[in-house]
Design a protein around this motif. Structure first.
Motif, PDB file in Angstrom:
ATOM      1  N   VAL A   1     -13.846  -0.038   3.431  1.00  0.00           N
ATOM      2  CA  VAL A   1     -13.866  -0.007   1.967  1.00  0.00           C
ATOM      3  C   VAL A   1     -15.209   0.493   1.443  1.00  0.00           C
ATOM      4  O   VAL A   1     -15.264   1.218   0.443  1.00  0.00           O
TER       5      VAL A   1
ATOM      6  N   ILE B   1     -15.327   4.198   1.584  1.00  0.00           N
ATOM      7  CA  ILE B   1     -14.439   4.731   0.544  1.00  0.00           C
ATOM      8  C   ILE B   1     -15.150   4.718  -0.801  1.00  0.00           C
ATOM      9  O   ILE B   1     -15.109   5.689  -1.567  1.00  0.00           O
TER      10      ILE B   1
ATOM     11  N   GLU C   1      -7.969   6.268  -2.805  1.00  0.00           N
ATOM     12  CA  GLU C   1      -8.483   5.004  -2.304  1.00  0.00           C
ATOM     13  C   GLU C   1      -7.470   4.303  -1.402  1.00  0.00           C
ATOM     14  O   GLU C   1      -7.801   3.842  -0.303  1.00  0.00           O
TER      15      GLU C   1
ATOM     16  N   ARG D   1       0.831  -1.208   0.000  1.00  0.00           N
ATOM     17  CA  ARG D   1       0.000   0.000   0.000  1.00  0.00           C
ATOM     18  C   ARG D   1       0.864   1.256   0.000  1.00  0.00           C
ATOM     19  O   ARG D   1       0.560   2.230  -0.717  1.00  0.00           O
TER      20      ARG D   1
ATOM     21  N   ASP E   1      -7.636   3.817   2.669  1.00  0.00           N
ATOM     22  CA  ASP E   1      -7.519   2.456   3.188  1.00  0.00           C
ATOM     23  C   ASP E   1      -6.429   2.380   4.253  1.00  0.00           C
ATOM     24  O   ASP E   1      -6.581   1.697   5.276  1.00  0.00           O
TER      25      ASP E   1
END
Length: 397
Positions: free
Chosen positions: A219, A222, A209, A170, A213
């Motif tokens: 999620v 989002i 996004e 990520r 996260d």
């Protein structure tokens, strides 16, 4: 019953592959123009979608056919040049890809970065030169895609070579998307090309996004937030020279937003209610587009997918209950909406849902009785009756 509905839909979709997608498009009312009224309505939708004024249509019609043919004949002289340029580009990328695939494991870290990130920035220099010269407008899009792909891959390769033991993907995605989004945004600010705007939005939303996260935001939330924001972006795109991106932006926004809504509703209630409410929301979105007389493809798709979800959810809620026949009443009432909205997509799913329910109800209550042969006859009459109604409704659309 719902399994039967799904099977019928799949057969229709597969049939489109064998017998031609125009059949499916006609069933959904996307491009089925059979009379003058349909043609005029389609022309009106196109004019609304692309903001074409009657004066512009009049100017286009006033251009002599000889000028159109002359322009076409002049463009044929560039076919060979464009063809060889495309072939050259394909062979160059094929050679680079083959070289990378053959010798990747034997390359050093520096060579891996140069062959990916280096090639990407070379393509970026070529892209900027083409934008600056404005001589090759048709090559802007493929050059943009190639440069973005190579640079994005190169940045990931660089991060992997610098941190070979790292497993926080990520953070890597966040860093790469931040760099690429900033870079594409600067290019768009200078050259104002639609391809650059698309890549800028892609990396910006990807960054948001992944960033949300990392902050621990669920999620579903989002999806709801970013899907709603894409709707606002699409509204702004409609009034800009980049309105070609408005339709795909609306599609992505609808999918993103409704997936988040489905997840939250499913969490707090049940899958049945989630399917019913989300399907209804999708149909209301299609209805909103229908009122503005824009994006006929999205309208048909919204009615099609939304009605399937709503019918499936409603059946699961009413099945084996005292008000089970309410399902038939709802589908019968929806036939009136098909006439008002003139939607063949909604008519298709409504007829399938109604006939499927009739089969289900007959098998449940009459399959093991002496009246089953009579029931079969009644089902046949029902099929003929619903089919006749559907044909009459189609003629009125």
């Amino acid at each position: 019953m719902m399994s039967l509905l799904v099977v019928i839909v799949i057969v229709i979709l597969i049939g489109g592959g064998f017998w031609g997608w125009p059949l499916l498009a006609g069933a959904l009312g996307i491009s089925n123009i059979t009379n003058k009224a349909d043609a005029l309505r389609h022309i009106r939708q196109l004019m609304n979608t692309y903001d074409i004024t009657p004066a512009e249509v009049e100017i286009a019609l006033s251009i002599p056919a000889s000028e159109h043919s002359a322009t076409h004949s002049r463009s044929k002289g560039d076919i060979a040049k464009i063809l060889f340029a495309l072939l050259g580009s394909i062979f160059i990328f094929a050679g680079i890809s083959t070289y990378i695939g053959m010798f990747w494991d034997s390359m050093g870290s520096v060579m891996r970065v140069l062959i990916t990130l280096g090639v990407g920035y070379v393509l970026l220099i070529i892209l900027i030169s083409a934008l600056q010269e404005e001589k090759f407008p048709k090559f802007i899009l493929p050059l943009t895609c190639a440069a973005v792909f190579m640079m994005t891959s190169g940045w990931f390769v660089l991060i992997h070579e610098l941190y070979p033991q790292g497993d926080n993907w990520r953070t890597a995605v966040l860093a790469v998307f931040a760099v690429m989004g900033l870079q594409q945004g600067v290019l768009f600010g200078k050259y104002r090309r639609t391809a650059l705007l698309f890549t800028s939005l892609f990396f910006a939303y990807g960054f948001l996004e992944v960033g949300l996260d990392l902050l621990g935001v669920p999620v579903a939330y989002i999806s709801i937030v970013l899907g709603s924001s894409i709707f606002l972006v699409a509204t702004a795109l409609e009034k800009s020279p980049h309105r070609v991106l408005a339709e795909p932006a609306l599609l992505i926004g609808a999918c993103w937003l409704n997936s988040g809504l489905f997840d939250r509703i499913d969490l707090f209630t049940s899958t049945n209610w989630a399917s019913l409410i989300t399907g209804t929301c999708i149909m209301l979105t299609a209805y909103g587009m229908h009122k503005t007389d824009r994006y006929p493809r999205l309208i048909a798709l919204g009615y099609f997918i939304g009605s399937i979800m709503a019918y499936v959810g409603l059946f699961d809620l009413l099945q084996n209950s005292a008000i089970e026949l309410l399902y038939l009443a709802v589908t019968a009432s929806t036939l009136y909406a098909c006439v008002v909205l003139q939607s063949r997509a909604l008519l298709l799913t409504t007829v399938i849902a109604m006939l499927s329910f009739i089969v289900y109800f007959s098998e449940k209550h009459f399959a093991n009785s002496l009246g089953w042969p009579v029931t079969l006859v009644l089902i046949g009459i029902a099929f003929l009756g619903v089919g006749a109604i559907a044909i009459k409704l189609k003629k009125r659309m």
